[in-house]
Enzyme design. Structure first.
Site, PDB file in Angstrom:
ATOM      1  N   GLU A  32      34.261 -98.328  54.106  1.00 22.97           N
ATOM      2  CA  GLU A  32      33.391 -97.157  54.300  1.00 22.97           C
ATOM      3  C   GLU A  32      33.965 -96.283  55.416  1.00 22.97           C
ATOM      4  O   GLU A  32      34.273 -96.772  56.488  1.00 22.97           O
ATOM      5  CB  GLU A  32      31.962 -97.625  54.637  1.00 22.97           C
ATOM      6  N   GLY A  38      25.545 -94.957  52.970  1.00 20.11           N
ATOM      7  CA  GLY A  38      25.968 -93.771  52.219  1.00 20.11           C
ATOM      8  C   GLY A  38      25.059 -92.567  52.404  1.00 20.11           C
ATOM      9  O   GLY A  38      24.280 -92.491  53.364  1.00 20.11           O
ATOM     10  N   CYS A  40      22.495 -91.626  50.598  1.00 21.73           N
ATOM     11  CA  CYS A  40      21.073 -91.927  50.410  1.00 21.73           C
ATOM     12  C   CYS A  40      20.399 -92.272  51.732  1.00 21.73           C
ATOM     13  O   CYS A  40      19.400 -91.658  52.116  1.00 21.73           O
ATOM     14  CB  CYS A  40      20.922 -93.077  49.419  1.00 21.73           C
ATOM     15  N   ILE A 177      16.347 -81.523  44.875  1.00 22.56           N
ATOM     16  CA  ILE A 177      16.500 -81.318  46.320  1.00 22.56           C
ATOM     17  C   ILE A 177      15.780 -80.037  46.738  1.00 22.56           C
ATOM     18  O   ILE A 177      15.031 -80.010  47.720  1.00 22.56           O
ATOM     19  CB  ILE A 177      17.992 -81.261  46.714  1.00 22.56           C
ATOM     20  N   GLU A 196      15.966 -69.747  41.170  1.00 21.08           N
ATOM     21  CA  GLU A 196      16.453 -70.671  40.126  1.00 21.08           C
ATOM     22  C   GLU A 196      17.000 -69.835  38.974  1.00 21.08           C
ATOM     23  O   GLU A 196      16.353 -68.899  38.521  1.00 21.08           O
ATOM     24  CB  GLU A 196      15.304 -71.581  39.662  1.00 21.08           C
ATOM     25  N   VAL A 256      22.273 -76.697  44.516  1.00 18.98           N
ATOM     26  CA  VAL A 256      22.614 -76.360  43.123  1.00 18.98           C
ATOM     27  C   VAL A 256      23.359 -77.499  42.430  1.00 18.98           C
ATOM     28  O   VAL A 256      24.045 -77.287  41.437  1.00 18.98           O
ATOM     29  CB  VAL A 256      23.478 -75.071  43.072  1.00 18.98           C
ATOM     30  N   GLY A 257      23.206 -78.696  42.948  1.00 18.92           N
ATOM     31  CA  GLY A 257      23.854 -79.851  42.336  1.00 18.92           C
ATOM     32  C   GLY A 257      24.921 -80.444  43.240  1.00 18.92           C
ATOM     33  O   GLY A 257      25.192 -79.930  44.326  1.00 18.92           O
ATOM     34  N   ALA A 305      19.992 -92.937  43.354  1.00 18.48           N
ATOM     35  CA  ALA A 305      20.365 -94.124  44.120  1.00 18.48           C
ATOM     36  C   ALA A 305      20.075 -95.404  43.339  1.00 18.48           C
ATOM     37  O   ALA A 305      20.905 -96.319  43.289  1.00 18.48           O
ATOM     38  CB  ALA A 305      19.592 -94.132  45.436  1.00 18.48           C
ATOM     39  N   HIS A 431      -8.646-102.178  39.871  1.00 25.29           N
ATOM     40  CA  HIS A 431      -9.559-101.035  39.947  1.00 25.29           C
ATOM     41  C   HIS A 431     -10.194-100.987  41.328  1.00 25.29           C
ATOM     42  O   HIS A 431     -10.630-102.024  41.829  1.00 25.29           O
ATOM     43  CB  HIS A 431     -10.652-101.171  38.893  1.00 25.29           C
TER      44      HIS A 431
HETATM   45  P1  NAI Z   1      19.783 -80.534  40.507  1.00 28.30           P
HETATM   46  O1  NAI Z   1      20.809 -80.675  39.453  1.00 28.30           O
HETATM   47  O2  NAI Z   1      18.581 -81.389  40.498  1.00 28.30           O
HETATM   48  O3  NAI Z   1      19.234 -79.030  40.537  1.00 28.30           O
HETATM   49  C1  NAI Z   1      20.062 -77.942  40.713  1.00 28.30           C
HETATM   50  C2  NAI Z   1      19.289 -76.714  40.265  1.00 28.30           C
HETATM   51  O4  NAI Z   1      20.033 -75.577  40.672  1.00 28.30           O
HETATM   52  C3  NAI Z   1      19.126 -76.632  38.760  1.00 28.30           C
HETATM   53  O5  NAI Z   1      17.786 -76.350  38.467  1.00 28.30           O
HETATM   54  C4  NAI Z   1      20.067 -75.489  38.370  1.00 28.30           C
HETATM   55  O6  NAI Z   1      19.630 -74.787  37.247  1.00 28.30           O
HETATM   56  C5  NAI Z   1      20.048 -74.631  39.621  1.00 28.30           C
HETATM   57  N1  NAI Z   1      21.223 -73.801  39.844  1.00 28.30           N
HETATM   58  C6  NAI Z   1      22.522 -74.131  39.670  1.00 28.30           C
HETATM   59  N2  NAI Z   1      23.325 -73.103  40.024  1.00 28.30           N
HETATM   60  C7  NAI Z   1      22.512 -72.104  40.443  1.00 28.30           C
HETATM   61  C8  NAI Z   1      22.737 -70.795  40.934  1.00 28.30           C
HETATM   62  N3  NAI Z   1      23.960 -70.311  41.072  1.00 28.30           N
HETATM   63  N4  NAI Z   1      21.652 -70.042  41.263  1.00 28.30           N
HETATM   64  C9  NAI Z   1      20.396 -70.517  41.129  1.00 28.30           C
HETATM   65  N5  NAI Z   1      20.133 -71.757  40.661  1.00 28.30           N
HETATM   66  C10 NAI Z   1      21.181 -72.536  40.328  1.00 28.30           C
HETATM   67  O7  NAI Z   1      20.599 -80.642  41.888  1.00 28.30           O
HETATM   68  P2  NAI Z   1      20.112 -80.911  43.361  1.00 28.30           P
HETATM   69  O8  NAI Z   1      18.674 -80.550  43.520  1.00 28.30           O
HETATM   70  O9  NAI Z   1      21.119 -80.267  44.228  1.00 28.30           O
HETATM   71  O10 NAI Z   1      20.236 -82.473  43.483  1.00 28.30           O
HETATM   72  C11 NAI Z   1      21.499 -83.107  43.299  1.00 28.30           C
HETATM   73  C12 NAI Z   1      21.327 -84.482  42.721  1.00 28.30           C
HETATM   74  O11 NAI Z   1      20.711 -85.324  43.647  1.00 28.30           O
HETATM   75  C13 NAI Z   1      20.489 -84.460  41.459  1.00 28.30           C
HETATM   76  O12 NAI Z   1      21.147 -85.104  40.428  1.00 28.30           O
HETATM   77  C14 NAI Z   1      19.252 -85.205  41.837  1.00 28.30           C
HETATM   78  O13 NAI Z   1      18.769 -85.995  40.778  1.00 28.30           O
HETATM   79  C15 NAI Z   1      19.689 -86.059  43.026  1.00 28.30           C
HETATM   80  N6  NAI Z   1      18.551 -86.213  43.919  1.00 28.30           N
HETATM   81  C16 NAI Z   1      17.519 -87.001  43.558  1.00 28.30           C
HETATM   82  C17 NAI Z   1      16.402 -87.100  44.351  1.00 28.30           C
HETATM   83  C18 NAI Z   1      15.274 -87.913  43.900  1.00 28.30           C
HETATM   84  O14 NAI Z   1      15.445 -88.724  43.008  1.00 28.30           O
HETATM   85  N7  NAI Z   1      14.082 -87.727  44.437  1.00 28.30           N
HETATM   86  C19 NAI Z   1      16.295 -86.378  45.605  1.00 28.30           C
HETATM   87  C20 NAI Z   1      17.409 -85.549  45.870  1.00 28.30           C
HETATM   88  C21 NAI Z   1      18.490 -85.494  45.050  1.00 28.30           C
END
Ligand code: NAI
Length: 446
Positions: A32, A38, A40, A177, A196, A256-257, A305, A431
């Site tokens: 690491e 990590g 998470c 996020i 969005e 944005v991912g 995670a 319940h």
């Molecule tokens: P995400 O993939 O969940 O969402 C990204 C959003 O940004 C999408 O709705 C997309 O349409 C939008 N987007 C993309 N490019 C854009 C642009 N140029 N302008 C405006 N909107 C745009 O990604 P996010 O929220 O960054 O999370 C990343 C990863 O982390 C995901 O796969 C998520 O599942 C994971 N994660 C999970 C959590 C949980 O389980 N609670 C918490 C935080 C993250």
């Protein structure tokens, strides 16, 4: 030094795999370059949940009158919130270190690079192993537009370290996020705008739920179907319906991912196959090179995670001769907003697309005694269940409302076990609990 397994990356994919292999009595090393746990633990799931819990307490203190609780002088003390967050991270990190010691796992600090089959270099030292597991995770994407590198444009990583709160927050990306931070900031009374590009937020979730979540965050402004073109010191410039628009913001979150961490780890030295998504694997976590496995975000299969941890377990079992394979259909999803969103299995939209005949039942949380006792009268909430119309097997459960993150694993177990409506009707739920809503939604099916 030669090992049965070398794990590259100590996030929930890597450290769980190391633990499981250690528990089997295997000789394991984990490499690491940053901290155990990590993204998470150190800059993702755990710190964001501690912040969200503080913002929830703050909002409850402000809006407790309906419950007969009124407070004066309510303050959100960011330094205390951040200190508590750090303490929790440290405690969990030492928990992982303890587990590594317990299973006699060597923790190697540094950046590992694959140099040939069975060999990983860290600095000047080369370590050898019969099996190598790549679990290097992912990094937040910054879209390449003018201004995206300005100091007030943050990813979730920096957002979790802020020293002062913004007055106006723009969130680019209404995914998981983005919505969690929007919920945090709106609890604190910060002016939030979510931008969005798609027509709805949290696009992979049930549409009904996404819409309810959006409406329940009443103080947040949503710009849907909007494209960000540039950012300057004071504004985010977007294009919506062919028109230019500017959104005031003194802090911008880019959510944005995330892209897979495939660079600098020596994949090319071995010819390990990748796609745009990440490292290519089969359902047993094997890459195209014998003895090399990959799990978690770096594979781009499902960036969660708990998915990474399960993938790590599958990889370890497979490499040491036990039968297993990865199944993704019963993995729950949670968005830790207020209200929470959780789901597992197929959504109505996905069922429609797949041409599946399904029966759907939807029940509002307002019929649930515990929910009414613990939530204010305007709190949204419902549970939607989907069953196969012919076999009556449960296919999906989707919820919005308080504590549904703690309920969804029960639904995941039902889907994993392929329970039918009549099997679920025989299960006794305690319940009063909010979880009863799952059973009651099932009973609504005739
Ligand atoms: P995400 O993939 O969940 O969402 C990204 C959003 O940004 C999408 O709705 C997309 O349409 C939008 N987007 C993309 N490019 C854009 C642009 N140029 N302008 C405006 N909107 C745009 O990604 P996010 O929220 O960054 O999370 C990343 C990863 O982390 C995901 O796969 C998520 O599942 C994971 N994660 C999970 C959590 C949980 O389980 N609670 C918490 C935080 C993250």
């Amino acid at each position: 030094m030669s090992y049965d397994l070398i794990v590259l990356g100590a996030g929930p994919g890597g450290y769980v795999a190391a633990e499981r292999a250690g528990a089997m009595g295997k000789k394991v090393a984990i490499i690491e370059k940053s901290h155990l746990g990590g993204v998470c633990l150190n800059e993702g799931c755990i710190p964001s949940k501690t912040l969200l819990n503080s913002s929830k307490h703050y909002a409850q203190a402000l809006h407790g009158a309906e419950f007969g609780v009124t407070c004066e002088g309510v303050r959100f003390d960011l330094p205390t919130v951040m200190k508590r967050k750090e303490k929790i991270i440290k405690s969990l990190r030492s928990g992982i270190a303890y587990q590594m010691k317990r299973y006699k796992i060597d923790v190697i600090e540094g950046a590992g690079e694959l140099i040939e089959r069975g060999k990983v270099r860290v600095g000047e030292t080369v370590y050898e192993a019969a099996n190598i597991l790549i679990a290097t995770g992912s990094t937040a994407i910054r879209i390449p537009i003018p201004g995206s590198d300005l100091p007030h444009v943050l990813t979730s990583r920096e957002m979790l370290q802020i020293e002062s709160l913004p007055r106006r927050l723009a969130v680019i990306g209404g995914g998981v996020i983005g919505m969690e931070f929007a919920s945090f900031a709106s609890d604190l009374g910060i002016d939030v705008t979510v931008i969005e590009m798609l027509p709805e937020i949290i696009p992979n979730f049930d549409e009904d739920i996404a819409q309810t979540l959006r409406k329940s965050l009443a103080s947040v402004t949503f710009e849907l179907g909007a494209k960000v073109v540039r950012i300057d010191d004071k504004q985010v410039h977007v294009e919506k319906d062919g028109k230019a628009q500017a959104i005031d913001a003194d802090m911008v979150l880019m959510s944005v991912g995330r892209y897979p961490n495939v660079k600098g780890i020596g994949l090319e030295n071995l010819g390990i196959a990748t796609s745009r998504r990440g490292i290519t694997i089969d359902e047993q976590m094997r890459t195209n090179i014998p003895g090399i496995y990959a799990v978690g975000d770096v594979t781009g299969m499902m960036q969660l995670a708990h998915t990474a941890s399960r993938m790590g377990e599958v990889a370890v079992k497979v490499m040491f001769g036990q039968a297993d394979r990865m199944r993704y259909h019963a993995i729950p999803w949670v968005v830790y907003t207020h209200p929470e969103v959780a789901g597992v299995g197929m959504t109505e939209g996905q069922a429609l697309q797949a041409g599946r005949k399904v029966t759907v039942s939807k029940l509002p949380m307002k019929v649930n005694g515990r929910f009414l006792a613990e939530n204010d009268s305007r709190a949204p909430g419902f549970c939607k269940v989907l069953v196969d119309a012919e076999t009556q097997v449960l296919l999906g459960v989707h919820m919005i409302g308080s504590v549904c993150s703690e309920i969804v694993y029960g639904a995941a177990a039902m889907i994993e076990a392929e329970l039918r409506v009549r099997d679920i009707r025989d299960i006794v739920f305690p319940h009063p609990t909010i979880g009863e809503v799952v059973r009651d939604a099932i009973w609504e099916m005739h």
